[in-house]
Design a protein around this motif. Structure first.
Motif, mmCIF file in Angstrom:
data_model
loop_
_atom_site.group_PDB
_atom_site.id
_atom_site.type_symbol
_atom_site.label_atom_id
_atom_site.label_comp_id
_atom_site.label_asym_id
_atom_site.label_seq_id
_atom_site.Cartn_x
_atom_site.Cartn_y
_atom_site.Cartn_z
ATOM 1 N N GLU A 281 82.693 23.853 40.493
ATOM 2 C CA GLU A 281 83.466 24.761 39.647
ATOM 3 C C GLU A 281 84.485 23.969 38.819
ATOM 4 O O GLU A 281 84.652 24.195 37.623
ATOM 5 N N TYR A 282 85.166 23.024 39.458
ATOM 6 C CA TYR A 282 86.157 22.188 38.776
ATOM 7 C C TYR A 282 85.508 21.412 37.629
ATOM 8 O O TYR A 282 86.068 21.336 36.534
ATOM 9 N N GLU A 283 84.331 20.861 37.872
ATOM 10 C CA GLU A 283 83.628 20.107 36.825
ATOM 11 C C GLU A 283 83.303 21.015 35.633
ATOM 12 O O GLU A 283 83.435 20.588 34.479
ATOM 13 N N ARG A 284 82.911 22.250 35.897
ATOM 14 C CA ARG A 284 82.656 23.191 34.795
ATOM 15 C C ARG A 284 83.936 23.453 34.002
ATOM 16 O O ARG A 284 83.924 23.511 32.776
ATOM 17 N N LEU A 285 85.052 23.609 34.712
ATOM 18 C CA LEU A 285 86.325 23.869 34.038
ATOM 19 C C LEU A 285 86.788 22.666 33.223
ATOM 20 O O LEU A 285 87.372 22.823 32.149
ATOM 21 N N LEU A 286 86.525 21.461 33.724
ATOM 22 C CA LEU A 286 86.880 20.249 32.973
ATOM 23 C C LEU A 286 86.194 20.222 31.611
ATOM 24 O O LEU A 286 86.717 19.636 30.670
ATOM 25 N N SER A 287 85.037 20.847 31.508
ATOM 26 C CA SER A 287 84.328 20.961 30.225
ATOM 27 C C SER A 287 84.751 22.200 29.449
ATOM 28 O O SER A 287 84.854 22.163 28.226
ATOM 29 N N ALA A 288 84.982 23.303 30.162
ATOM 30 C CA ALA A 288 85.267 24.583 29.505
ATOM 31 C C ALA A 288 86.578 24.565 28.729
ATOM 32 O O ALA A 288 86.639 25.097 27.611
ATOM 33 N N PHE A 289 87.608 23.967 29.294
ATOM 34 C CA PHE A 289 88.895 23.986 28.591
ATOM 35 C C PHE A 289 88.845 23.216 27.270
ATOM 36 O O PHE A 289 89.200 23.774 26.226
ATOM 37 N N PRO A 290 88.387 21.964 27.252
ATOM 38 C CA PRO A 290 88.296 21.273 25.948
ATOM 39 C C PRO A 290 87.335 21.975 24.982
ATOM 40 O O PRO A 290 87.619 22.045 23.781
ATOM 41 N N ALA A 291 86.230 22.520 25.489
ATOM 42 C CA ALA A 291 85.280 23.229 24.631
ATOM 43 C C ALA A 291 85.917 24.457 23.991
ATOM 44 O O ALA A 291 85.475 24.916 22.935
ATOM 45 N N SER A 292 86.976 24.964 24.623
ATOM 46 C CA SER A 292 87.685 26.147 24.118
ATOM 47 C C SER A 292 88.957 25.785 23.353
ATOM 48 O O SER A 292 89.745 26.667 23.021
ATOM 49 N N GLY A 293 89.168 24.500 23.105
ATOM 50 C CA GLY A 293 90.299 24.059 22.306
ATOM 51 C C GLY A 293 91.563 23.731 23.078
ATOM 52 O O GLY A 293 92.633 23.583 22.481
ATOM 53 N N TYR A 294 91.466 23.602 24.388
ATOM 54 C CA TYR A 294 92.635 23.316 25.222
ATOM 55 C C TYR A 294 92.574 21.891 25.752
ATOM 56 O O TYR A 294 91.509 21.403 26.127
ATOM 57 N N ALA A 295 93.739 21.255 25.802
ATOM 58 C CA ALA A 295 93.834 19.901 26.354
ATOM 59 C C ALA A 295 94.226 19.998 27.826
ATOM 60 O O ALA A 295 95.311 20.481 28.138
ATOM 61 N N PRO A 296 93.356 19.562 28.719
ATOM 62 C CA PRO A 296 93.713 19.619 30.139
ATOM 63 C C PRO A 296 94.578 18.435 30.568
ATOM 64 O O PRO A 296 94.362 17.306 30.138
ATOM 65 N N VAL A 297 95.564 18.726 31.392
ATOM 66 C CA VAL A 297 96.364 17.700 32.058
ATOM 67 C C VAL A 297 96.036 17.832 33.547
ATOM 68 O O VAL A 297 96.296 18.878 34.145
ATOM 69 N N VAL A 298 95.429 16.789 34.100
ATOM 70 C CA VAL A 298 95.089 16.821 35.523
ATOM 71 C C VAL A 298 96.320 16.386 36.304
ATOM 72 O O VAL A 298 96.865 15.292 36.085
ATOM 73 N N LEU A 299 96.774 17.261 37.171
ATOM 74 C CA LEU A 299 97.973 16.986 37.964
ATOM 75 C C LEU A 299 97.662 15.995 39.081
ATOM 76 O O LEU A 299 96.558 15.998 39.628
ATOM 77 N N PRO A 300 98.625 15.166 39.432
ATOM 78 C CA PRO A 300 98.396 14.224 40.529
ATOM 79 C C PRO A 300 98.393 14.945 41.877
ATOM 80 O O PRO A 300 98.941 16.038 42.011
ATOM 81 N N ARG A 301 97.789 14.302 42.842
ATOM 82 C CA ARG A 301 97.899 14.777 44.224
ATOM 83 C C ARG A 301 99.276 14.351 44.694
ATOM 84 O O ARG A 301 99.490 13.209 45.078
ATOM 85 N N ALA A 302 100.203 15.284 44.594
ATOM 86 C CA ALA A 302 101.616 14.992 44.881
ATOM 87 C C ALA A 302 102.233 16.232 45.510
ATOM 88 O O ALA A 302 101.602 17.282 45.604
ATOM 89 N N SER A 303 103.482 16.108 45.902
ATOM 90 C CA SER A 303 104.179 17.246 46.497
ATOM 91 C C SER A 303 104.270 18.382 45.480
ATOM 92 O O SER A 303 104.216 18.162 44.269
#
Length: 181
Positions: A144-166
């Motif tokens: 599902e995450y992999e699909r979203l990684l494509s869907a957001f840019p395909a829809s004109g949005y720039a994704p920022v992947v958050l770090p594994r952090a607190s």
């Protein structure tokens, strides 16, 4: 006056990746938040013995999620400040495309709906868990995450992947990124 898309911020990403925890932290800091449509739908369907569940009828679930995400946007249209969404219309449109073949662009043709960037929580096996409403195993969550990684840019949005952090560090990063933009 309706809310500018620049004040609608989406938290998306991997199921079980910490989105709801981050949303709760942003709410604790005084920000307006909107809970995930999917979890609300699952609860409603389980309470009414419905079948619009992602593990029973994904297409029906996705259609309900699109409707609920649109209703969520309308419900906060007059809110003057930023609103943080735990998932939203793009997630639902991606699920609908995956389940029913309805193109993402068709569902989102009336956009933009949210600000760019969007914030994605990556797969994080150490915190991923399932429960009565979230039954996706880790492999399905990653797909599902992999699909979203494509869907957001395909829809004109720039994704920022958050770090594994607190959660506090993630919230600080989201807010700092928005201030810098």
């Amino acid at each position: 006056m309706s809310m500018s898309p620049s004040l609608r911020i989406v938290l998306s990403g991997c199921s079980g990746g910490g989105k709801s925890t981050l949303l709760a932290e942003l709410a604790r800091r005084g920000h307006r938040v909107v809970e995930e449509p999917g979890r609300r739908i699952v609860i409603e369907e389980q309470e009414s013995s419905g079948t619009a569940l992602p593990w029973v009828d994904m297409a029906a679930f996705a259609r309900r999620a699109v409707e609920m995400a649109r209703a969520d946007l309308a419900a906060v249209a007059e809110h003057p400040g930023p609103v943080f969404f735990d998932r939203g219309l793009i997630d639902a449109a991606s699920a609908l495309e995956h389940a029913a073949g309805i193109p993402l662009a068709q569902t989102l043709a009336d956009g933009p709906h949210y600000a760019s960037p969007v914030f994605l929580t990556p797969p994080w096996p150490e915190i991923h868990s399932t429960d009565a409403q979230r039954q996706l195993d880790f492999a399905a969550a990653v797909a599902e995450y992999e699909r979203l990684l494509s869907a957001f840019p395909a829809s004109g949005y720039a994704p920022v992947v958050l770090p594994r952090a607190s959660v506090a560090d993630r919230a600080d990063l989201v807010l700092a990124t928005l201030k810098a933009g």
